[in-house]
Design a protein around this motif. Structure first.
Motif, PDB file in Angstrom:
ATOM      1  N   ASN A   2      44.739  36.807  46.326  1.00 29.28           N
ATOM      2  CA  ASN A   2      43.583  37.621  45.963  1.00 29.28           C
ATOM      3  C   ASN A   2      42.546  37.578  47.086  1.00 29.28           C
ATOM      4  O   ASN A   2      42.694  36.854  48.082  1.00 29.28           O
ATOM      5  N   GLU A   3      41.478  38.354  46.923  1.00 28.07           N
ATOM      6  CA  GLU A   3      40.492  38.472  47.991  1.00 28.07           C
ATOM      7  C   GLU A   3      39.814  37.140  48.271  1.00 28.07           C
ATOM      8  O   GLU A   3      39.533  36.798  49.428  1.00 28.07           O
ATOM      9  N   ASN A   4      39.555  36.369  47.238  1.00 33.08           N
ATOM     10  CA  ASN A   4      38.905  35.072  47.433  1.00 33.08           C
ATOM     11  C   ASN A   4      39.778  34.144  48.276  1.00 33.08           C
ATOM     12  O   ASN A   4      39.276  33.431  49.165  1.00 33.08           O
ATOM     13  N   GLN A   5      41.081  34.168  48.012  1.00 33.95           N
ATOM     14  CA  GLN A   5      41.985  33.313  48.781  1.00 33.95           C
ATOM     15  C   GLN A   5      42.089  33.765  50.239  1.00 33.95           C
ATOM     16  O   GLN A   5      42.172  32.935  51.151  1.00 33.95           O
ATOM     17  N   ASN A   7      39.651  35.151  51.836  1.00 34.92           N
ATOM     18  CA  ASN A   7      38.383  34.701  52.426  1.00 34.92           C
ATOM     19  C   ASN A   7      38.439  33.220  52.780  1.00 34.92           C
ATOM     20  O   ASN A   7      37.870  32.791  53.791  1.00 34.92           O
ATOM     21  N   ILE A   8      39.131  32.451  51.944  1.00 35.33           N
ATOM     22  CA  ILE A   8      39.287  31.021  52.225  1.00 35.33           C
ATOM     23  C   ILE A   8      40.084  30.826  53.520  1.00 35.33           C
ATOM     24  O   ILE A   8      39.732  29.995  54.374  1.00 35.33           O
ATOM     25  N   SER A  11      37.975  31.508  56.411  1.00 43.25           N
ATOM     26  CA  SER A  11      36.988  30.450  56.652  1.00 43.25           C
ATOM     27  C   SER A  11      37.563  29.293  57.454  1.00 43.25           C
ATOM     28  O   SER A  11      36.797  28.491  58.018  1.00 43.25           O
ATOM     29  N   GLU A 116      41.637  24.092  46.980  1.00 44.49           N
ATOM     30  CA  GLU A 116      41.556  25.543  47.124  1.00 44.49           C
ATOM     31  C   GLU A 116      42.121  25.995  48.473  1.00 44.49           C
ATOM     32  O   GLU A 116      42.825  27.012  48.566  1.00 44.49           O
TER      33      GLU A 116
END
Length: 401
Positions: A2-5, A7-8, A11, A116
């Motif tokens: 997903n988008e959050n992953q 982004n991780i 990072s 995460e």
């Protein structure tokens, strides 16, 4: 993912820029500790020199940087896929690599490797593995479906050895079963695997095919390494020179590689080689000369002197018999006879040549420093990046495009 992953993953880019090499070095140590049998599949020369660790670090960083749109990396992934297929890397190898890569992330980053981050990288690696497995499956299928095709390792007989210079010897290779071979695309390579008694390991190395494509045999042209600090790659090359005689058996994978002429061949070509980097370009030159050459072809080669100048006479004959082929040669040091023959004193300087055709495509092969210098020279002369192609022997550590 997903988008959050994603982004991780993004990072972690600064961490990879700073410590990617430490991560990949730890990874390989861990992998070989738990799976020593894989030393027979990996090039231990590139491990010892650090080139493989550096190449993997750069690849992991590039994947993280482009995690939002990994499709832009497809040309690079295809290049890696060709290397994998040439070494008979199979789907079952990917979970092993993934397990040790994730464990290495945890061990190197310590507390910074949060659950995460580990979960995101596990999913990212699986997406990449699935993409590579699919890509390589097609390559394997293409190899086996062609006339004379095969996958994996196939025994070949050394039918002939020919000295091309004081350092380079050609090995003519025919299938031991008497069958046909896949017609390679000029510029491609094969992997050759031999057992090195001094290491107690099977080791493979890629060698460019130096002959015109045909149905019956391959030719590789191998440089003897004279450095007293001989690395494992040099051990393989010297093993061929010293221990493999005519009639000997070696194992080959089918031709692979993406350093090939761009179709359609409707523009002038300039082939630029240094030392043993002549081999893939020679296959291109001889193939083009044997067909209907409709556009100018400029051949530019550099080496130390005439004693190490491989394929000197064949190229001279092609240049003298084809009006569209133009040849230029640089030696580090020239004598009176060299000057009489038009040999230029090196190192190679493209500015010393007649003006290169502005619509030419350029193909460069040679040592890493040579590639960088000629690539930079062409850009400085105003040629566009997209018209310049190069091949680095071994893991790719040069990123110029």
């Amino acid at each position: 993912m997903n988008e959050n992953q994603r982004n991780i993953i993004s990072s972690t880019v600064p961490v990879l820029r700073e410590g990617g090499l430490a991560l990949t070095s730890h990874f390989y140590k861990r992998l070989f500790l738990h799976h020593p049998e894989l030393k027979n599949s990996f090039n231990m020369g590139n491990q010892k020199s650090g080139k493989q660790q550096q190449a993997l670090a750069m690849a992991v960083l590039a994947y993280a940087e482009h995690i939002a749109n990994p499709g832009v990396l497809l040309p690079e992934l295809e290049r890696i896929g060709h290397k994998h297929v040439s070494l008979d890397i199979r789907p079952e190898h990917y979970p092993i690599v993934g397990n040790h890569l994730l464990a290495s992330i945890k061990e190197v980053l310590g507390d910074a490797a949060t659950p995460e981050i580990l979960e995101a990288w596990e999913l990212a690696y699986q997406e990449l593995a699935d993409l590579m497995i699919k890509l390589e499956a097609k390559m394997y299928q293409d190899q086996s479906s062609l006339p004379g095709g095969w996958t994996g390792w196939r025994p070949f007989v050394v039918s002939k050895k020919v000295d091309e210079s004081e350092e380079i010897t050609s090995f003519y290779l025919k299938p031991s079963d008497g069958g046909k071979v896949v017609r390679h695309i000029p510029g491609q390579f094969i992997s050759l695997k031999v057992f090195l008694p001094d290491l107690g390991l099977n080791q493979a190395r890629q060698y460019s095919l130096s002959n015109v494509p045909n149905d019956n045999e391959y030719r590789i042209s191998v440089k003897r390494e004279n450095d007293s600090r001989l690395n494992i790659n040099g051990m393989i090359s010297n093993h061929l020179h010293d221990r493999i005689e005519e009639g000997g058996i070696v194992n080959l994978s089918a031709p692979a590689g993406s350093f090939t002429l761009v179709e359609p061949l409707n523009r002038p070509l300039t082939l630029i080689s240094g030392g043993v980097g002549v081999t893939p370009l020679l296959s291109m030159l001889e193939t083009m000369a044997a067909s209907t050459l409709t556009h100018p072809l400029t051949w530019v080669h550099a080496c130390r002197n005439k004693s190490v100048h491989a394929f000197r006479k064949p190229v001279q004959q092609l240049a003298s018999s084809h009006t569209l082929i133009e040849q230029h040669v640089f030696y580090d040091a020239v004598d009176a006879q060299d000057k009489k023959e038009g040999i230029k004193e090196g190192p190679m300087d493209l500015e010393k040549l007649p003006p290169l055709r502005e619509d030419s495509r350029f193909y460069i092969c040679g040592p890493a420093g040579f590639i960088k210098a000629q690539h930079a020279a062409l850009l400085e002369m105003g040629f566009p990046q997209e018209s310049i192609f190069f091949e680095e022997f071994g893991p790719q550590t040069i990123h110029l495009n």
